[in-house]
Design an enzyme around this catalytic site. Structure first.
Site, PDB file in Angstrom:
ATOM      1  N   SER A 113      -3.946  -2.695  -0.478  1.00  0.00           N
ATOM      2  CA  SER A 113      -2.832  -3.489   0.033  1.00  0.00           C
ATOM      3  C   SER A 113      -3.312  -4.911   0.298  1.00  0.00           C
ATOM      4  CB  SER A 113      -2.315  -2.860   1.331  1.00  0.00           C
ATOM      5  OG  SER A 113      -1.369  -3.712   1.920  1.00  0.00           O
ATOM      6  N   GLY A 114      -2.528  -5.890  -0.164  1.00  0.00           N
ATOM      7  CA  GLY A 114      -2.937  -7.287  -0.052  1.00  0.00           C
ATOM      8  C   GLY A 114      -3.185  -7.751   1.371  1.00  0.00           C
ATOM      9  N   THR A 170      10.258  -7.419 -12.270  1.00  0.00           N
ATOM     10  CA  THR A 170       9.549  -8.676 -12.563  1.00  0.00           C
ATOM     11  C   THR A 170       8.415  -8.870 -11.562  1.00  0.00           C
ATOM     12  OG1 THR A 170      11.573  -9.598 -13.443  1.00  0.00           O
ATOM     13  CG2 THR A 170       9.864 -11.182 -12.823  1.00  0.00           C
ATOM     14  N   CYS A 206       1.727   0.598  12.622  1.00  0.00           N
ATOM     15  CA  CYS A 206       3.038   1.075  12.220  1.00  0.00           C
ATOM     16  C   CYS A 206       3.605   2.024  13.262  1.00  0.00           C
ATOM     17  CB  CYS A 206       2.962   1.781  10.878  1.00  0.00           C
ATOM     18  SG  CYS A 206       2.005   0.859   9.688  1.00  0.00           S
ATOM     19  N   GLY A 228       0.822  -1.204   0.000  1.00  0.00           N
ATOM     20  CA  GLY A 228       0.000   0.000   0.000  1.00  0.00           C
ATOM     21  C   GLY A 228       0.858   1.257   0.000  1.00  0.00           C
ATOM     22  N   THR A 229       1.940   1.224   0.749  1.00  0.00           N
ATOM     23  CA  THR A 229       2.829   2.394   0.828  1.00  0.00           C
ATOM     24  C   THR A 229       3.373   2.752  -0.546  1.00  0.00           C
ATOM     25  OG1 THR A 229       3.443   1.771   3.077  1.00  0.00           O
ATOM     26  CG2 THR A 229       4.927   3.280   1.938  1.00  0.00           C
ATOM     27  N   ASN A 241      -7.581   4.086   9.141  1.00  0.00           N
ATOM     28  CA  ASN A 241      -7.118   2.826   9.721  1.00  0.00           C
ATOM     29  C   ASN A 241      -7.302   2.773  11.238  1.00  0.00           C
ATOM     30  OD1 ASN A 241      -5.050   4.822   8.847  1.00  0.00           O
ATOM     31  ND2 ASN A 241      -3.787   3.729  10.326  1.00  0.00           N
TER      32      ASN A 241
HETATM   33  N1  PLP Z   1      -2.674   3.153   4.105  1.00  0.00           N
HETATM   34  C1  PLP Z   1      -3.422   2.758   5.144  1.00  0.00           C
HETATM   35  C2  PLP Z   1      -4.726   3.454   5.407  1.00  0.00           C
HETATM   36  C3  PLP Z   1      -2.983   1.725   5.979  1.00  0.00           C
HETATM   37  O1  PLP Z   1      -3.730   1.347   7.016  1.00  0.00           O
HETATM   38  C4  PLP Z   1      -1.748   1.113   5.696  1.00  0.00           C
HETATM   39  C5  PLP Z   1      -1.210   0.057   6.584  1.00  0.00           C
HETATM   40  O2  PLP Z   1      -1.499   0.026   7.773  1.00  0.00           O
HETATM   41  C6  PLP Z   1      -1.015   1.551   4.578  1.00  0.00           C
HETATM   42  C7  PLP Z   1      -1.510   2.565   3.812  1.00  0.00           C
HETATM   43  C8  PLP Z   1       0.286   0.916   4.220  1.00  0.00           C
HETATM   44  O3  PLP Z   1       0.088  -0.327   3.604  1.00  0.00           O
HETATM   45  P1  PLP Z   1       1.315  -1.373   3.508  1.00  0.00           P
HETATM   46  O4  PLP Z   1       1.506  -1.912   4.871  1.00  0.00           O
HETATM   47  O5  PLP Z   1       0.844  -2.408   2.536  1.00  0.00           O
HETATM   48  O6  PLP Z   1       2.467  -0.619   2.999  1.00  0.00           O
END
Ligand code: PLP
Length: 387
Positions: free
Chosen positions: A198-199, A236, A324, A71-72, A150
């Site tokens: 994000s998976g 890849t 995080c 996701g990041t 989140n």
């Molecule tokens: N965006 C949101 C709203 C999230 O909750 C998160 C992860 O907690 C992310 C982005 C980041 O995703 P990833 O952990 O796949 O980098």
């Protein structure tokens, strides 16, 4: 001891069907999907299929789906890709309650000369759309506003927000990492140019993400190298994980309607019972506009971290804010932006449920938590001063 995992906004368990779908790609189906020979061709078919599965969840065109590493990366790529495509524009609009994948990237850009507006939220975590409207200018390159938070689960009115942004001809990105797979996302009507998933938030593994890029949107890739992903993301493809996220999206789509209601009922029961049995507790976030799986609740005069430790001793996994940022005692930037009193921020706990939670899990939390809070309060100088 019973184990209850209630931290699904941090990460989710990989669905058994997803694991099953991925396994052949660690064994027989190891070709590079870009290769000309049949080892590659037979894998490429699955890449195409995964793209269709993701597109179907979003009601998008498969060509609009780009696979990323998380996701990041998707968030960074959307913002970077727009700024690089509009070098004359130097202004970014976002909110104070974004995940750090957006917020810290924007602050990094600010240090490098960009102007960044961080929109405020009210006590319930809601945006003021007039403030959004007033923040936009001819210099604004991109607006990045999350779909669902989140920490609190608060869902922003993305359709309305997108309309305001698009009416000004500005690029709009939404971080839908928490919304994806939990509530319907229909990109055929949603006025957004970029959307991140994000998976590992939807029962696929960690380390795979999606960036939706609406057809015709200007974009300059973050990773430059080979021609993978139609030149939008070099490297890849991580085929097993992409197959995994494809399957996870298919499952999310088929379970969504019934699970949304079932999980929402579990969350509501947890909320009602905890508020009933624990004095000086309050829910954080707009209760009428939240993800069905999320409960952010504060207990005055106790430390969230102490609650988590004692919950963990009873086999219950929850969180005291964004996964995080937990591990530090830095108070949640989301709750701070909402003006939640200091005392309540420190005693906040997030429970986030998934398709694997049961009524028994909720009963177990309801059984264990009141005595944990009671014990901690007995030791708290703040609580004795209050009572
Ligand atoms: N965006 C949101 C709203 C999230 O909750 C998160 C992860 O907690 C992310 C982005 C980041 O995703 P990833 O952990 O796949 O980098």
């Amino acid at each position: 001891m019973k184990e209850v995992y209630a931290d699904n906004n941090a990460t989710t368990r990989v669905a058994p069907e997803v694991k099953e779908a991925m396994l052949p790609f660690f064994e027989d189906l190891y070709g590079n999907p870009s290769s000309m020979h049949h080892f590659g061709a037979q894998v490429e078919k699955h890449l195409i299929y995964a793209r269709e599965q993701v597109a179907s969840l979003l009601n998008a065109d498969p060509e609009e789906i780009v696979f990323t590493s998380c996701g990041t990366e998707s968030d960074n790529a959307a913002i970077h890709g727009t700024l690089a495509s509009y070098p004359e524009k130097r202004h970014i609009v976002t909110t104070k309650v974004e995940h750090n994948a957006v917020l810290h990237y924007c602050r990094h850009l600010q240090k490098n000369g960009y102007k960044v507006t961080e929109l405020a939220v009210d006590r319930l975590g809601r945006l003021n759309l007039d403030e959004l409207q007033n923040s936009l200018s001819d210099d604004t390159a991109i607006v990045s506003i999350m779909y669902a938070n989140n920490e609190t689960g608060v869902v922003f009115p993305i359709e309305q927000i997108g309309q305001i942004v698009k009416d000004r001809g500005i690029v709009f990105h939404t971080d839908a990492v928490q919304a994806g797979g939990k509530i319907p996302l229909n990109l055929s009507t949603l006025p957004v140019d970029f959307l991140s998933l994000s998976g590992h938030k939807l029962h696929a593994p960690k380390g795979v993400g999606v960036l939706y890029i609406r057809k015709g949107t200007r974009f300059s890739p973050l990773l430059i190298g080979g021609h993978q992903e139609h030149g939008r993301r070099a490297g890849t493809e991580n085929v097993p994980y992409i197959v995994g996220i494809g399957k996870a999206c298919e499952l999310a789509q088929s379970y969504m309607e019934e699970e949304r209601i079932r999980i929402g009922n579990l969350r509501d029961r947890l909320e009602i019972e905890l508020l009933k049995s624990i004095p000086k507790a309050r829910v954080n976030g707009d209760q009428g506009n939240r993800l069905p799986n999320t409960l952010n609740i504060s207990f005055e005069s106790v430390e969230g971290e102490s609650i988590l430790l004692l919950l963990s001793k009873e086999g219950i996994g929850a969180s005291s804010g964004s996964a995080c940022t937990s591990g530090s005692l830095e108070p949640s930037h989301v709750l701070r932006a909402m003006g939640v009193p200091f005392n309540a921020i420190h005693g906040s706990v997030r429970f986030s449920l998934s398709r694997y939670n049961t009524e028994g899990d909720i009963s177990y939390i309801i059984e264990k938590l009141p005595s944990i809070i009671g014990r901690l309060r007995e030791m708290s100088p703040f609580w004795s001063a209050l009572s």
